[in-house]
Design an enzyme around this catalytic site. Sequence first.
Site, PDB file in Angstrom:
ATOM      1  N   GLU A   1       0.894  -1.158   0.022  1.00 48.61           N
ATOM      2  CA  GLU A   1      -0.149   0.097  -0.090  1.00 48.61           C
ATOM      3  C   GLU A   1       0.824   1.268   0.024  1.00 48.61           C
ATOM      4  OE1 GLU A   1      -4.108  -1.585   2.085  1.00 48.61           O
ATOM      5  OE2 GLU A   1      -2.341  -1.570   3.486  1.00 48.61           O
TER       6      GLU A   1
ATOM      7  N   GLU B   1      -3.310  -9.681   4.840  1.00 53.35           N
ATOM      8  CA  GLU B   1      -4.355  -9.367   5.923  1.00 53.35           C
ATOM      9  C   GLU B   1      -5.576 -10.461   5.720  1.00 53.35           C
ATOM     10  OE1 GLU B   1      -2.548  -5.441   5.032  1.00 53.35           O
ATOM     11  OE2 GLU B   1      -3.030  -7.026   3.995  1.00 53.35           O
TER      12      GLU B   1
END
Length: 261
Positions: free
Chosen positions: A114, A134
Site C-alpha cells: 500500500e 491481511e
Amino acid sequence: MSYEYVQVERHGHVMVIGINRPKKANSFNLQLCRELSSAYAELDADDSIRVGVLHGVGRHFTAGMDLREVGPEVSRGSSLLAPGGIHPWMVEGKRLSKPLIAAVHGKCLTLGVELVLAADIVVCAASASFAQLEPLLGLFPFGGVTVRLPQRAGWGNAMRWILTCEEYDAREAYRLGLVQEVVDDGDHLTRAMQLAEKIARQAPLAIKAVLENSRRALREGEAAAELEMPRLAQQTFNSEDGQAGIDTFRQPVSAPVFVGR
C-alpha cells in the site's frame, strides 16, 4: 528532525527517506508509522525539495505491520499519524504535493504494497516479492489497496492477489502496473535516484499541477479534472518558470533553470 526508525538525507532537490527498522524486517510499529508521517510532512514543507524517494534499509523494503504493537492501536481506532504529519498511505487528510518514487527490494508485504500504491513511480529489484496477507489473518487491509490496486491493475487482477493472499514476484508486479521498472538486484535505489533527479530538473509548479490534476481525475472523475485545467494552465503560463520555458522555446540556447515561481 531527529528520527529513530527513519533515515532522511537530502541530495540537492531530492529527499531520500529510508524505512530503518532492519532488525524487524522494517515492519511498522506505531513509532515508525508516526515518524514516516512526519518525514513526509518535512518533505512537503521544504521548498528546496522537489522530489522524494522512499526505500527500505537492510534486506527488505518492509514486512508490513508489526501486529503486536500496531494491532491494539488499530483496534482502539488510534491515529497512526504524528501531529501535523501526512498519512504515509495517503488515505486521509493532506496528501503529498510533490512526486514520490518508491525503490523496492526484498519483501514488500501488506502495508508495504500500500505504500507502493501511494507512490507516484515505483522501481523494484528483480528478486523483490509482494503479498497482501491481511485476509489470511482475518484482517482488513486499511492502507488503500482495495481502492488503488483495482484502479491500477483491473478488478480481476487485483482480486486475484488480494483475496488469495499469495505471494507474487517482480515480473507479476510489473504486469499489474504496481511497479514501473524492474532492475537488477542492488540497482533499485540508484535507478530511483536517477528518475528523481530528472524530475527535479523540471518546473516544480508544473509538476505539482500535473499531480494535482491527475489525482483529481482519479478521485473525482474526468469532468472535475477538466474544469480545473484552465486555471492550472493560466497559473503555469503566467509563472516565472513558465515564461522562462517559453523564452527558451522561442530562442533555444540552453535549458531553463526553474526556480519554482
